[in-house]
Design a protein around this motif. Sequence first.
Motif, mmCIF file in Angstrom:
data_model
loop_
_atom_site.group_PDB
_atom_site.id
_atom_site.type_symbol
_atom_site.label_atom_id
_atom_site.label_comp_id
_atom_site.label_asym_id
_atom_site.label_seq_id
_atom_site.Cartn_x
_atom_site.Cartn_y
_atom_site.Cartn_z
ATOM 1 N N SER A 64 9.319 -16.297 -2.143
ATOM 2 C CA SER A 64 10.204 -15.143 -2.225
ATOM 3 C C SER A 64 9.790 -13.964 -1.375
ATOM 4 N N TYR A 65 8.495 -13.634 -1.337
ATOM 5 C CA TYR A 65 8.071 -12.453 -0.607
ATOM 6 C C TYR A 65 6.613 -12.521 -0.197
ATOM 7 N N THR A 66 6.305 -11.723 0.792
ATOM 8 C CA THR A 66 4.940 -11.476 1.243
ATOM 9 C C THR A 66 4.702 -9.990 1.073
ATOM 10 N N ILE A 67 3.597 -9.629 0.422
ATOM 11 C CA ILE A 67 3.237 -8.226 0.265
ATOM 12 C C ILE A 67 1.968 -7.982 1.067
ATOM 13 N N MET A 68 1.996 -6.949 1.895
ATOM 14 C CA MET A 68 0.826 -6.566 2.682
ATOM 15 C C MET A 68 0.383 -5.189 2.212
ATOM 16 N N TYR A 69 -0.912 -5.045 1.952
ATOM 17 C CA TYR A 69 -1.462 -3.777 1.482
ATOM 18 C C TYR A 69 -1.812 -2.899 2.670
ATOM 19 N N VAL A 70 -1.281 -1.682 2.662
ATOM 20 C CA VAL A 70 -1.395 -0.779 3.805
ATOM 21 C C VAL A 70 -1.733 0.638 3.339
ATOM 22 N N ALA A 71 -2.244 1.445 4.251
ATOM 23 C CA ALA A 71 -2.606 2.830 3.938
ATOM 24 C C ALA A 71 -1.382 3.739 3.849
ATOM 25 N N ASN A 72 -0.328 3.431 4.618
ATOM 26 C CA ASN A 72 0.854 4.292 4.624
ATOM 27 C C ASN A 72 2.103 3.407 4.602
ATOM 28 N N VAL A 73 2.678 3.249 3.422
ATOM 29 C CA VAL A 73 3.818 2.351 3.243
ATOM 30 C C VAL A 73 5.028 2.831 4.044
ATOM 31 N N GLU A 74 5.371 4.105 3.955
ATOM 32 C CA GLU A 74 6.556 4.610 4.640
ATOM 33 C C GLU A 74 6.434 4.443 6.155
ATOM 34 N N ALA A 75 5.266 4.742 6.710
ATOM 35 C CA ALA A 75 5.060 4.581 8.153
ATOM 36 C C ALA A 75 5.159 3.114 8.561
ATOM 37 N N THR A 76 4.699 2.224 7.697
ATOM 38 C CA THR A 76 4.764 0.792 8.001
ATOM 39 C C THR A 76 6.197 0.295 7.945
#
Length: 128
Positions: A5-17
Amino acid sequence: MIKYSYTIMYVANVEATVKFYEEAFGFMRKFLTPEEDYGELISGETTIAFAHLDLATSNLSKGYQQVNNEKPFGIELGFVVEDVTKAIEKVVQAGGKIYEEQKVKPWGQTVGYVLDNNGFLIELCTAM
């Protein structure tokens, strides 16, 4: 039956990504929390999602390895495109980096590798 269903990637800035993926690949924003700590893109059947590093820390009690812009993890997102050259140009314009120049494989497929704005590896390729 299991459905991917989905891939989640952990990032420092979600909105920028999310913005990077909109600009670099033309995906549309599906959802962004008011806190901007989780966001999803409309990307076909499988959702691409991003969660803030703090969520990774709260979800993964044993820890995790954070991505960096030096050497990617041994996993990639694969996007089929009509024109690899143009797709790579859009990634660079959006703030990504070329990781491996495009090449034509012996079976005729054109493949190039880029890093997103966080350092995640993305394969850009023509259909097989």
